[in-house]
Write a protein that holds these residues in place. Sequence first.
Motif, short mmCIF file in Angstrom:
data_model
loop_
_atom_site.label_atom_id
_atom_site.label_comp_id
_atom_site.label_asym_id
_atom_site.label_seq_id
_atom_site.Cartn_x
_atom_site.Cartn_y
_atom_site.Cartn_z
N VAL A 6 0.87 -1.17 0.00
CA VAL A 6 0.00 0.00 0.00
C VAL A 6 0.91 1.22 0.00
N GLY A 7 0.62 2.16 -0.88
CA GLY A 7 1.44 3.36 -0.98
C GLY A 7 2.42 3.32 -2.13
N THR A 8 2.72 2.13 -2.65
CA THR A 8 3.63 2.02 -3.79
C THR A 8 3.02 1.26 -4.96
N THR A 9 2.07 0.38 -4.71
CA THR A 9 1.42 -0.38 -5.78
C THR A 9 0.26 0.43 -6.34
N ALA A 10 0.26 0.65 -7.64
CA ALA A 10 -0.79 1.45 -8.27
C ALA A 10 -2.12 0.70 -8.28
N PRO A 11 -3.18 1.31 -7.76
CA PRO A 11 -4.50 0.68 -7.83
C PRO A 11 -5.01 0.64 -9.27
N THR A 12 -5.88 -0.33 -9.56
CA THR A 12 -6.55 -0.39 -10.85
C THR A 12 -7.57 0.74 -10.95
N CYS A 13 -8.26 1.02 -9.85
CA CYS A 13 -9.20 2.15 -9.81
C CYS A 13 -9.34 2.64 -8.37
N ILE A 14 -9.78 3.90 -8.26
CA ILE A 14 -9.91 4.56 -6.96
C ILE A 14 -11.26 5.26 -6.93
N PHE A 15 -11.96 5.13 -5.78
CA PHE A 15 -13.24 5.80 -5.59
C PHE A 15 -13.16 6.67 -4.34
N ARG A 16 -13.55 7.94 -4.50
CA ARG A 16 -13.55 8.89 -3.38
C ARG A 16 -14.91 8.84 -2.69
N VAL A 17 -14.89 8.71 -1.36
CA VAL A 17 -16.13 8.68 -0.59
C VAL A 17 -16.02 9.72 0.52
N PRO A 18 -16.90 10.75 0.49
CA PRO A 18 -16.85 11.78 1.53
C PRO A 18 -17.03 11.20 2.93
N ALA A 19 -16.57 11.95 3.92
CA ALA A 19 -16.68 11.53 5.31
C ALA A 19 -18.13 11.32 5.71
N GLN A 20 -18.35 10.30 6.49
CA GLN A 20 -19.64 9.98 7.10
C GLN A 20 -20.80 9.99 6.10
N THR A 21 -20.57 9.36 4.95
CA THR A 21 -21.61 9.23 3.93
C THR A 21 -21.61 7.82 3.37
N LYS A 22 -22.68 7.50 2.67
CA LYS A 22 -22.77 6.25 1.92
C LYS A 22 -22.73 6.61 0.44
N LYS A 23 -22.01 5.83 -0.33
CA LYS A 23 -21.91 6.07 -1.76
C LYS A 23 -22.08 4.75 -2.49
N THR A 24 -22.92 4.75 -3.52
CA THR A 24 -23.12 3.57 -4.35
C THR A 24 -22.51 3.83 -5.72
N ILE A 25 -21.71 2.90 -6.18
CA ILE A 25 -21.11 2.96 -7.51
C ILE A 25 -21.69 1.80 -8.30
N ASN A 26 -22.49 2.10 -9.30
CA ASN A 26 -23.08 1.07 -10.15
C ASN A 26 -22.24 0.91 -11.41
N ILE A 27 -21.99 -0.32 -11.79
CA ILE A 27 -21.18 -0.64 -12.96
C ILE A 27 -21.98 -1.63 -13.80
N PRO A 28 -22.97 -1.15 -14.57
CA PRO A 28 -23.89 -2.04 -15.28
C PRO A 28 -23.21 -3.09 -16.16
#
Length: 124
Positions: free
Chosen positions: A64-86
């Motif tokens: 962690v910190g050196t291996t590049a992620p395939t994708c990144i999702f930002r989620v604001p503090a104290q919230t729920k976020k749904t990411i749909n990938i049809p």
Amino acid sequence: MAVSLTPKENLSYRTVKLETTTAAAQTNITGGAVTVYSILVDNAATAVTYVKLHDGTFSTTDAVGTTAPTCIFRVPAQTKKTINIPSGLAFSTALNVWCEKNAGTAGTDAPTGGTVTIYFTTGV
């Protein structure tokens, strides 16, 4: 960190639940190749959290910190976020996941002030 899978008998999908309060990578959480169709992130932490997904074998030389992620999702503090990938997001080798407070590849700071719970809906 805890990972749980719903039973997959008679289902064309399954749900993977992941709870974390650390920045450590959880490796191969589905036990092999998988396609992700939706992600629900419940960020109870008091800071923005970046959910990072990586496709591949996460070996002892990866970190962690050196291996590049395939994708990144930002989620604001104290919230729920749904990411749909049809059409689905395919992970051909393994789904590795970690959460931390910095965008991009760099950073090893764990979310603070609460647990981040992630639900992945995947094909079987």
